[in-house]
Design an enzyme around this catalytic site. Structure first.
Site, PDB file in Angstrom:
ATOM      1  N   LYS A 135       5.713   8.165   0.791  1.00  0.00           N
ATOM      2  CA  LYS A 135       5.872   9.123   1.535  1.00  0.00           C
ATOM      3  C   LYS A 135       7.227  10.030   1.267  1.00  0.00           C
ATOM      4  CE  LYS A 135       3.172   7.866   5.584  1.00  0.00           C
ATOM      5  NZ  LYS A 135       3.016   7.445   6.944  1.00  0.00           N
ATOM      6  N   ASP A 191       7.130   3.899   3.127  1.00  0.00           N
ATOM      7  CA  ASP A 191       7.493   5.085   4.107  1.00  0.00           C
ATOM      8  C   ASP A 191       9.039   4.935   4.474  1.00  0.00           C
ATOM      9  OD1 ASP A 191       7.627   6.640   6.249  1.00  0.00           O
ATOM     10  OD2 ASP A 191       6.540   5.661   7.396  1.00  0.00           O
ATOM     11  N   ASP A 219       0.675  -1.080  -0.075  1.00  0.00           N
ATOM     12  CA  ASP A 219       0.056   0.024   0.197  1.00  0.00           C
ATOM     13  C   ASP A 219       0.960   1.173   0.070  1.00  0.00           C
ATOM     14  OD1 ASP A 219       0.988  -0.481   2.609  1.00  0.00           O
ATOM     15  OD2 ASP A 219      -0.934  -0.423   3.619  1.00  0.00           O
TER      16      ASP A 219
HETATM   17  P1  IMP Z   1       7.718   1.098   5.924  1.00  0.00           P
HETATM   18  O1  IMP Z   1       8.301  -0.313   6.447  1.00  0.00           O
HETATM   19  O2  IMP Z   1       8.355   2.366   6.906  1.00  0.00           O
HETATM   20  O3  IMP Z   1       8.000   1.466   4.395  1.00  0.00           O
HETATM   21  O4  IMP Z   1       6.202   1.295   6.390  1.00  0.00           O
HETATM   22  C1  IMP Z   1       5.278   0.532   5.261  1.00  0.00           C
HETATM   23  C2  IMP Z   1       4.207   0.079   6.040  1.00  0.00           C
HETATM   24  O5  IMP Z   1       3.932   0.679   7.075  1.00  0.00           O
HETATM   25  C3  IMP Z   1       3.094  -0.173   4.928  1.00  0.00           C
HETATM   26  O6  IMP Z   1       2.989  -1.449   4.486  1.00  0.00           O
HETATM   27  C4  IMP Z   1       2.045   0.237   5.920  1.00  0.00           C
HETATM   28  O7  IMP Z   1       1.272  -0.832   6.487  1.00  0.00           O
HETATM   29  C5  IMP Z   1       2.478   0.979   7.004  1.00  0.00           C
HETATM   30  N1  IMP Z   1       2.356   2.326   7.062  1.00  0.00           N
HETATM   31  C6  IMP Z   1       3.008   3.232   6.696  1.00  0.00           C
HETATM   32  N2  IMP Z   1       2.799   4.689   6.705  1.00  0.00           N
HETATM   33  C7  IMP Z   1       1.199   4.463   6.828  1.00  0.00           C
HETATM   34  C8  IMP Z   1       0.308   5.537   6.804  1.00  0.00           C
HETATM   35  O8  IMP Z   1       0.353   6.681   6.619  1.00  0.00           O
HETATM   36  N3  IMP Z   1      -0.928   5.003   7.267  1.00  0.00           N
HETATM   37  C9  IMP Z   1      -1.251   3.687   7.336  1.00  0.00           C
HETATM   38  N4  IMP Z   1      -0.241   2.662   7.226  1.00  0.00           N
HETATM   39  C10 IMP Z   1       1.127   3.039   7.011  1.00  0.00           C
HETATM   40 MG    MG Z   2       1.539  -2.615   5.105  1.00  0.00          MG
END
Ligand code: IMP
Ligand code: MG
Length: 177
Positions: free
Chosen positions: A130, A102, A99
């Site tokens: 993001k 981040d 989805d």
């Molecule tokens: P990352 O591992 O930091 O890239 O985070 C990614 C995961 O964190 C995604 O698969 C989402 O499930 C969750 N996530 C990150 N940001 C958001 C947000 O703004 N809303 C909801 N879920 C988020």
């Molecule tokens: Mg996720």
């Protein structure tokens, strides 16, 4: 501090248009091949359902679960890859679908897991990315991105806060209220 859903950031029509375009691009890229789509549960379910309907052509679908957020704060990644997928991954192209990108830690963990299964090539597609100052290693950059957004917590179209708001047809930022 309690949260309430803020105004619409990306409406359902804009999402539909962009996801159809992504589907067409992926269909083009994988023409003549049969990739394995590895979808990261649960946030990607709405995106995945729309993406594959815009992507004619043979594919297998598999699922992993990854959870990292505790409320609105990122935490340690818990990745659950089922005990072997139903389909063969070794020697095949894989597209990981999530989805939102981040920090990139979740996608990196999933990509590592499918490479260990012997995938021939691993690429990634995310609905949202993001924009922030965090440095992402080039090999972890997502290959396809639906929309770049500001660095704030968003919900809807699959994205949740504590399990809520996934069923909103649009993406909204969280407000405080
Ligand atoms: P990352 O591992 O930091 O890239 O985070 C990614 C995961 O964190 C995604 O698969 C989402 O499930 C969750 N996530 C990150 N940001 C958001 C947000 O703004 N809303 C909801 N879920 C988020
Ligand atoms: Mg996720």
């Amino acid at each position: 501090m309690p949260h309430k859903v803020g105004p619409i950031l990306i409406d359902a029509e804009a999402i539909a248009r962009r996801v159809r375009a992504l589907g067409a691009e992926l269909a083009d890229t994988y023409a003549g091949r049969e990739p394995v789509l590895v979808a990261v549960m649960k946030g990607c379910v709405l995106f995945l359902a729309d993406l594959v309907r815009a992507w004619p052509g043979p594919m297998d679908l598999e699922f992993v679960t990854a959870a990292s957020y505790q409320g609105t704060e990122p935490g340690e990644i818990r990745l659950a890859v089922p005990d072997g997928f139903a389909c063969r991954v070794a020697g095949r192209p894989v597209v990981v679908v999530d989805d939102i990108f981040d920090t990139g830690a979740t996608l990196a963990a999933v990509c590592r897991a499918v490479r260990e299964m012997g995938a021939a090539e691993v690429r990634t597609v995310v609905l949202l990315r993001k924009r922030h100052l965090g440095v992402v290693p080039p090999e972890c950059e997502p290959d396809w991105v639906g929309f770049e957004i500001e660095d704030r917590f968003v919900v809807g179209y699959g994205l949740d806060l504590g399990g809520r708001y996934r069923n909103l047809p649009h993406v909204s930022a969280l407000g405080e209220g």
